[in-house]
Every structure is written in structure tokens, then in C-alpha cells.
Design a protein around this motif. Structure first.
Motif, PDB file in Angstrom:
ATOM      1  N   LEU A   5       0.835  -1.197   0.000  1.00 26.22           N
ATOM      2  CA  LEU A   5       0.000   0.000   0.000  1.00 26.22           C
ATOM      3  C   LEU A   5       0.872   1.250   0.000  1.00 26.22           C
ATOM      4  O   LEU A   5       1.915   1.298   0.648  1.00 26.22           O
ATOM      5  CB  LEU A   5      -0.919   0.029   1.218  1.00 26.22           C
ATOM      6  CG  LEU A   5      -1.969  -1.073   1.283  1.00 26.22           C
ATOM      7  CD1 LEU A   5      -2.747  -0.964   2.587  1.00 26.22           C
ATOM      8  CD2 LEU A   5      -2.902  -1.036   0.092  1.00 26.22           C
ATOM      9  N   ARG A   6       0.409   2.250  -0.731  1.00 25.53           N
ATOM     10  CA  ARG A   6       1.097   3.543  -0.776  1.00 25.53           C
ATOM     11  C   ARG A   6       0.177   4.584  -0.151  1.00 25.53           C
ATOM     12  O   ARG A   6      -0.952   4.755  -0.589  1.00 25.53           O
ATOM     13  CB  ARG A   6       1.404   3.895  -2.235  1.00 25.53           C
ATOM     14  CG  ARG A   6       2.460   4.956  -2.373  1.00 25.53           C
ATOM     15  CD  ARG A   6       2.962   5.018  -3.795  1.00 25.53           C
ATOM     16  NE  ARG A   6       2.371   6.193  -4.432  1.00 25.53           N
ATOM     17  CZ  ARG A   6       2.133   6.319  -5.715  1.00 25.53           C
ATOM     18  NH1 ARG A   6       2.391   5.337  -6.544  1.00 25.53           N
ATOM     19  NH2 ARG A   6       1.625   7.418  -6.191  1.00 25.53           N
ATOM     20  N   LYS A   7       0.655   5.256   0.874  1.00 23.35           N
ATOM     21  CA  LYS A   7      -0.165   6.237   1.586  1.00 23.35           C
ATOM     22  C   LYS A   7       0.072   7.628   1.011  1.00 23.35           C
ATOM     23  O   LYS A   7       1.198   8.007   0.719  1.00 23.35           O
ATOM     24  CB  LYS A   7       0.182   6.227   3.068  1.00 23.35           C
ATOM     25  CG  LYS A   7      -0.721   7.108   3.912  1.00 23.35           C
ATOM     26  CD  LYS A   7      -0.288   7.104   5.356  1.00 23.35           C
ATOM     27  CE  LYS A   7      -1.161   6.151   6.111  1.00 23.35           C
ATOM     28  NZ  LYS A   7      -0.932   6.222   7.560  1.00 23.35           N
ATOM     29  N   ARG A   8      -1.025   8.354   0.826  1.00 25.65           N
ATOM     30  CA  ARG A   8      -0.944   9.751   0.379  1.00 25.65           C
ATOM     31  C   ARG A   8      -1.712  10.619   1.362  1.00 25.65           C
ATOM     32  O   ARG A   8      -2.774  10.239   1.835  1.00 25.65           O
ATOM     33  CB  ARG A   8      -1.572   9.905  -1.004  1.00 25.65           C
ATOM     34  CG  ARG A   8      -0.739   9.270  -2.087  1.00 25.65           C
ATOM     35  CD  ARG A   8      -0.948  10.028  -3.349  1.00 25.65           C
ATOM     36  NE  ARG A   8      -0.048   9.553  -4.371  1.00 25.65           N
ATOM     37  CZ  ARG A   8      -0.148   9.872  -5.630  1.00 25.65           C
ATOM     38  NH1 ARG A   8      -1.105  10.658  -6.047  1.00 25.65           N
ATOM     39  NH2 ARG A   8       0.710   9.430  -6.512  1.00 25.65           N
ATOM     40  N   SER A   9      -1.181  11.785   1.611  1.00 22.87           N
ATOM     41  CA  SER A   9      -1.855  12.759   2.469  1.00 22.87           C
ATOM     42  C   SER A   9      -2.497  13.808   1.584  1.00 22.87           C
ATOM     43  O   SER A   9      -1.874  14.291   0.634  1.00 22.87           O
ATOM     44  CB  SER A   9      -0.865  13.417   3.422  1.00 22.87           C
ATOM     45  OG  SER A   9      -0.332  12.452   4.291  1.00 22.87           O
ATOM     46  N   LEU A  10      -3.741  14.134   1.897  1.00 27.25           N
ATOM     47  CA  LEU A  10      -4.516  15.098   1.114  1.00 27.25           C
ATOM     48  C   LEU A  10      -5.283  16.006   2.059  1.00 27.25           C
ATOM     49  O   LEU A  10      -5.549  15.648   3.205  1.00 27.25           O
ATOM     50  CB  LEU A  10      -5.522  14.372   0.208  1.00 27.25           C
ATOM     51  CG  LEU A  10      -4.968  13.331  -0.754  1.00 27.25           C
ATOM     52  CD1 LEU A  10      -6.054  12.359  -1.145  1.00 27.25           C
ATOM     53  CD2 LEU A  10      -4.419  14.022  -1.982  1.00 27.25           C
ATOM     54  N   ILE A  11      -5.682  17.159   1.560  1.00 30.67           N
ATOM     55  CA  ILE A  11      -6.573  18.043   2.310  1.00 30.67           C
ATOM     56  C   ILE A  11      -7.940  17.959   1.649  1.00 30.67           C
ATOM     57  O   ILE A  11      -8.102  18.305   0.479  1.00 30.67           O
ATOM     58  CB  ILE A  11      -6.053  19.492   2.327  1.00 30.67           C
ATOM     59  CG1 ILE A  11      -4.702  19.547   3.038  1.00 30.67           C
ATOM     60  CG2 ILE A  11      -7.065  20.414   3.008  1.00 30.67           C
ATOM     61  CD1 ILE A  11      -4.039  20.899   3.015  1.00 30.67           C
ATOM     62  N   LEU A  12      -8.913  17.456   2.393  1.00 23.07           N
ATOM     63  CA  LEU A  12     -10.285  17.315   1.903  1.00 23.07           C
ATOM     64  C   LEU A  12     -11.212  18.103   2.808  1.00 23.07           C
ATOM     65  O   LEU A  12     -11.196  17.919   4.026  1.00 23.07           O
ATOM     66  CB  LEU A  12     -10.714  15.847   1.882  1.00 23.07           C
ATOM     67  CG  LEU A  12      -9.898  14.899   1.020  1.00 23.07           C
ATOM     68  CD1 LEU A  12     -10.427  13.488   1.159  1.00 23.07           C
ATOM     69  CD2 LEU A  12      -9.912  15.321  -0.429  1.00 23.07           C
TER      70      LEU A  12
END
Length: 81
Positions: A5-12
Motif C-alpha cells: 500500500l502507498r499512503k498519500r496525504s490530502l486536504i479534503l
């Protein structure tokens, strides 16, 4: 977290979140965003807004990518007249 798994951080919706997906799903979502002339965060925001409260964001993104791929297959399978 699993190695695949590849984790990404986002602003939602104004808050930080992170999503872990397999690289193949991230690649497909990037392709979808490019085709729709959106950024990946814009696409994820759209999917997030449309998902049901009981569905995780990761699940919603996987299903969205799968449905898009199915649609692409049906478009390419349609004979030209």
C-alpha cells in the motif's frame, strides 16, 4: 500498513486526511484525473463527496477506479458505425 500500500496525504474539505491504496489504484486515479483535466486532490474530493457515510474513502476510490475502467472497456468494445 502493508508494504504493497502507498499512503498519500490530502486536504479534503479543509482537513488533512491520508489514504492508503495499492500503486495500481493510485496510477489509475491519476490517469482519470488527467483525462478529466483535474488534479488528483480534486478527483479525490469529488469521490469523497459522493460516497456514502458507511463507505471508507479508500473503498470508494477503488470502486470509482474500477467503474471507470469498466466504462473504458465498454467504450472501446463498442463498434464504430
Amino acid at each position: 500498513m502493508s508494504r504493497h500500500l502507498r499512503k498519500r496525504s490530502l486536504i479534503l474539505a479543509g482537513h488533512d486526511t491520508s489514504v492508503a491504496l495499492e500503486s495500481a489504484f493510485w496510477n489509475t486515479l491519476e490517469d482519470i484525473a488527467n483525462q478529466q483535466k483535474q488534479t488528483l486532490p480534486q478527483l479525490v474530493t469529488k469521490v469523497d463527496a459522493a460516497r456514502s457515510p458507511e463507505q471508507s474513502l479508500a473503498s470508494a476510490l477503488r470502486v470509482y477506479a474500477l467503474e471507470w475502467l469498466k466504462q473504458q472497456l465498454s467504450i472501446s468494445a463498442t463498434p464504430c458505425t
